[in-house]
Design a protein around this motif. Structure first.
Motif, PDB file in Angstrom:
ATOM      1  N   GLY A 145      39.815 -54.555 -19.348  1.00 40.45           N
ATOM      2  CA  GLY A 145      40.335 -55.825 -19.849  1.00 40.45           C
ATOM      3  C   GLY A 145      40.444 -56.905 -18.794  1.00 40.45           C
ATOM      4  N   LYS A 146      40.587 -56.516 -17.535  1.00 43.14           N
ATOM      5  CA  LYS A 146      40.770 -57.544 -16.508  1.00 43.14           C
ATOM      6  C   LYS A 146      39.557 -58.467 -16.410  1.00 43.14           C
ATOM      7  CE  LYS A 146      39.005 -55.613 -12.251  1.00 43.14           C
ATOM      8  NZ  LYS A 146      38.899 -54.277 -11.672  1.00 43.14           N
ATOM      9  N   SER A 147      38.383 -58.017 -16.873  1.00 44.19           N
ATOM     10  CA  SER A 147      37.188 -58.857 -16.753  1.00 44.19           C
ATOM     11  C   SER A 147      37.256 -60.052 -17.699  1.00 44.19           C
ATOM     12  CB  SER A 147      35.924 -58.035 -17.017  1.00 44.19           C
ATOM     13  OG  SER A 147      35.901 -57.540 -18.340  1.00 44.19           O
ATOM     14  N   GLY A 186      33.406 -49.592  -6.889  1.00 46.74           N
ATOM     15  CA  GLY A 186      32.918 -50.933  -6.564  1.00 46.74           C
ATOM     16  C   GLY A 186      32.487 -51.661  -7.814  1.00 46.74           C
ATOM     17  N   SER A 187      31.803 -52.770  -7.610  1.00 43.64           N
ATOM     18  CA  SER A 187      31.444 -53.602  -8.745  1.00 43.64           C
ATOM     19  C   SER A 187      30.045 -54.157  -8.566  1.00 43.64           C
ATOM     20  CB  SER A 187      32.449 -54.747  -8.844  1.00 43.64           C
ATOM     21  OG  SER A 187      32.566 -55.162 -10.183  1.00 43.64           O
ATOM     22  N   GLN A 188      29.427 -54.553  -9.686  1.00 43.65           N
ATOM     23  CA  GLN A 188      28.081 -55.132  -9.666  1.00 43.65           C
ATOM     24  C   GLN A 188      27.102 -54.153  -8.991  1.00 43.65           C
ATOM     25  OE1 GLN A 188      26.906 -57.320 -11.391  1.00 43.65           O
ATOM     26  NE2 GLN A 188      25.180 -58.304 -10.460  1.00 43.65           N
ATOM     27  N   ALA A 228      32.521 -62.693 -17.720  1.00 41.59           N
ATOM     28  CA  ALA A 228      33.483 -61.834 -17.009  1.00 41.59           C
ATOM     29  C   ALA A 228      33.982 -62.528 -15.747  1.00 41.59           C
ATOM     30  CB  ALA A 228      32.826 -60.512 -16.626  1.00 41.59           C
ATOM     31  N   TYR A 229      35.254 -62.361 -15.465  1.00 39.27           N
ATOM     32  CA  TYR A 229      35.863 -62.831 -14.214  1.00 39.27           C
ATOM     33  C   TYR A 229      35.759 -64.347 -14.018  1.00 39.27           C
ATOM     34  CZ  TYR A 229      35.872 -57.831 -13.443  1.00 39.27           C
ATOM     35  OH  TYR A 229      36.062 -56.474 -13.598  1.00 39.27           O
ATOM     36  N   CYS A 230      35.644 -65.114 -15.082  1.00 39.79           N
ATOM     37  CA  CYS A 230      35.694 -66.576 -14.969  1.00 39.79           C
ATOM     38  C   CYS A 230      36.963 -67.076 -15.640  1.00 39.79           C
ATOM     39  CB  CYS A 230      34.442 -67.213 -15.560  1.00 39.79           C
ATOM     40  SG  CYS A 230      32.987 -66.915 -14.544  1.00 39.79           S
TER      41      CYS A 230
HETATM   42  C1  LIG Z   1      37.749 -53.727 -12.046  1.00 35.73           C
HETATM   43  C2  LIG Z   1      37.848 -52.351 -12.552  1.00 35.73           C
HETATM   44  C3  LIG Z   1      36.972 -51.908 -13.554  1.00 35.73           C
HETATM   45  C4  LIG Z   1      35.862 -52.762 -14.124  1.00 35.73           C
HETATM   46  O1  LIG Z   1      34.926 -53.096 -13.185  1.00 35.73           O
HETATM   47  P1  LIG Z   1      33.570 -53.873 -13.650  1.00 35.73           P
HETATM   48  O2  LIG Z   1      32.884 -54.134 -12.373  1.00 35.73           O
HETATM   49  O3  LIG Z   1      34.018 -55.103 -14.350  1.00 35.73           O
HETATM   50  O4  LIG Z   1      32.858 -52.937 -14.551  1.00 35.73           O
HETATM   51  C5  LIG Z   1      37.125 -50.619 -14.026  1.00 35.73           C
HETATM   52  N1  LIG Z   1      38.090 -49.812 -13.537  1.00 35.73           N
HETATM   53  C6  LIG Z   1      38.954 -50.202 -12.580  1.00 35.73           C
HETATM   54  C7  LIG Z   1      39.983 -49.279 -12.106  1.00 35.73           C
HETATM   55  C8  LIG Z   1      38.858 -51.480 -12.052  1.00 35.73           C
HETATM   56  O5  LIG Z   1      39.711 -51.859 -11.092  1.00 35.73           O
END
Ligand SMILES: *Cc1c(COP(=O)(O)O)cnc(C)c1O
Length: 494
Positions: A93-95, A259-261, A448-450
């Motif tokens: 959900g944070k995205s 990580g991400s991306q 996402a993230y905007c």
């Molecule tokens: C940020 C986060 C995600 C989502 O990451 P994305 O790069 O948006 O897929 C999933 N799990 C945790 C614990 C996170 O901190």
């Protein structure tokens, strides 16, 4: 793409042979140009969207979000079912979170990841059942934990030994059992095309698996011994022992997020190997069968040309094969697996519409010391609606949206209206030479993230989120902020 170092133009940016073409690794099929060349979203031309909702505006395709959420869930479910294993998919959900989006995630069979009491509140307001919500965070408050337990959340992901103790106390106090997972640092940190293996991770998240880190973290030999542990145990094992000893904690298993991306499955596979190995070790040592692991999110998307995000199905298949092999090697059954995609679902679902204002040609020196001109195109938003270029040097692209982008194309930089020279929306992009004030620019992959990271810097009012879908009229799911909103918490000269 880390291109901030290029003075004039990065190598990956090419002069568009067909300026009207929408790159299919960035633009989903809900975004199309009509016969006049104007961009449409789920069939509605952007000029109509601007007329009804103004700019800047986030336009979020419900059709794309639902298709991607479903696609992700099905890809992972099928890939693991092939090995006889079950999975859950949590939307991170944070995205991008509001009640409509949480409700769509619920409808599509996804669970919800939350990182604070506020995100939890939005999920609950959307009707997401508590059992399908996870609570994350490295510093949860007692109030957040109480709220989570009152609503029977499906799991709380604990990030430290302190937190395991706090959860045990709060749950005992409330007379309930807390379902807990422990977040680990598997020593794998992945980026777009690569991963690095590090013994010690210098970051705030997770709990170390490295032998000896319990003592290094300050647990003395006698303390460890009183918990039935050894002086060379890892920090994470202290949390395991505390959780297993707590009457009001149901320890479900382990979590990691590397990580991400990320584009390649290799980093996830390596992390899964570490986490599964540890799960197996703990099961034998403490004579338990912890039933679950969660491999987090981080799946990459396309932002600019030349990027090659992998299809969910390919990543899922590769990961399922490697998890299955690891479990076979360890002689254990495959535990229940969870995944937490955020960006890969929300990102490609949304675009941002801006109206062009001031245009200025600025002379700059390129890598060879030659003087060249860069065109600065100012739009009516900026770092308050998209902080990622400033925060992460993130690259985006943009297209002329209200008409066909014909004729010569000029290297341009799209900037916002904030009092900050770093206020860049798109660092490098070719836009038509005849671009003029009043035109509409669309920046893709801003779902996402905007909105999630938006602010009121310079007292700008935050844009609305407009939802579109193939079978309904466009409608705001989050309205534009007003000056009254801006002043609502300002208590005056008291
Ligand atoms: C940020 C986060 C995600 C989502 O990451 P994305 O790069 O948006 O897929 C999933 N799990 C945790 C614990 C996170 O901190």
């Amino acid at each position: 793409m880390g291109s901030a170092a290029a003075l004039f133009k990065p190598d990956w940016l090419t002069y568009p042979s067909d300026p009207a073409a929408l790159d299919l690794t960035i633009w989903e099929s809900s975004f199309q140009r009509d016969e006049t060349g104007e961009l449409t979203v789920d069939g509605t031309p952007v000029s109509a969207l601007r007329e009804q909702f103004g700019t800047p505006a986030y336009v979020f395709s419900e059709s794309v979000f639902r298709a991607r959420a479903r696609g992700f869930r099905e890809a992972f479910t099928e890939a693991f079912a092939h090995h006889g294993a079950e999975v859950s998919v949590y939307y991170a959900g944070k995205s991008f979170l509001c009640t409509a989006v949480a409700a769509w995630a619920k409808d599509e069979g996804l669970n919800l990841d939350t990182a604070s009491g506020g995100e939890l509140a939005v999920g609950l307001r959307a009707g997401m059942p508590g059992e399908r919500i996870a609570l994350h965070g490295n510093n949860k408050s007692e109030a957040e934990l109480r709220r989570a337990l009152e609503n029977n959340v499906g799991r709380i992901v604990a990030d430290s030994a302190d937190e395991v103790r706090l959860i045990a106390r709060v749950a005992a106090d409330m007379g309930v059992t807390a379902p807990v997972m422990l977040r680990l640092t598997p020593g794998v940190h992945a980026s777009t095309h690569d991963f690095i293996a590090t013994a010690h991770e210098d970051q705030k998240f997770g709990q170390s698996l490295v032998p000896g880190t319990a003592q290094l973290a300050g647990f003395h030999a006698d303390e460890l011994e009183s918990m039935g542990l050894r002086t060379d145990d890892a920090y994470a094992t202290v949390s395991v022992a505390l959780a297993l000893a707590a009457d009001h904690i149901d320890l479900r298993g382990f979590h990691c997020h590397i990580g991400s991306q990320i584009f390649e499955a290799e980093g996830f596979s390596q992390a899964a190997k570490k986490v599964l190995g540890y799960l197996n070790e703990i099961n034998h040592r403490f004579n338990v069968t912890l039933p679950e692991i969660d491999l987090g999110g981080g799946y990459g998307i396309g932002y600019v040309e030349g990027e090659k995000p992998r299809a969910a199905r390919d990543v899922a298949t590769e990961l399922a094969d490697s998890v299955s092999k690891t479990c076979a090697d360890l002689g254990m059954a495959i535990p229940h697996l969870s995944f937490e995609p955020g960006r890969s679902i929300a990102g490609p679902s949304g675009i941002t519409l801006y109206t062009v204002g001031t245009i200025k040609n600025v002379s700059i020196e390129d890598e060879h010391g030659d003087t060249r001109v860069r065109r600065y195109v100012s739009v009516d938003g900026g770092m308050s609606d998209n902080a990622r270029p400033v925060l992460y040097e993130a690259d985006y692209t943009a297209v002329l949206a209200n008409r066909a982008p014909e004729g010569d194309q000029v290297l341009s930089r799209v900037v916002g209206k904030h009092c900050e020279s770093g206020d860049i929306v798109v660092r490098y992009v070719y836009l038509p030479e005849d671009l003029k004030a009043g035109d509409v620019l669309a920046v893709p992959a801003t779902g996402a993230y905007c909105y999630a990271l938006s602010s009121n810097y310079n007292m700008l009012t935050r844009p609305p989120v407009v939802a579109t879908s193939a079978d309904a009229e466009p409608r705001a799911i989050v309205r534009r902020e007003t000056e009254d909103d801006l002043l609502a918490r300002d208590l005056g000269n008291v």
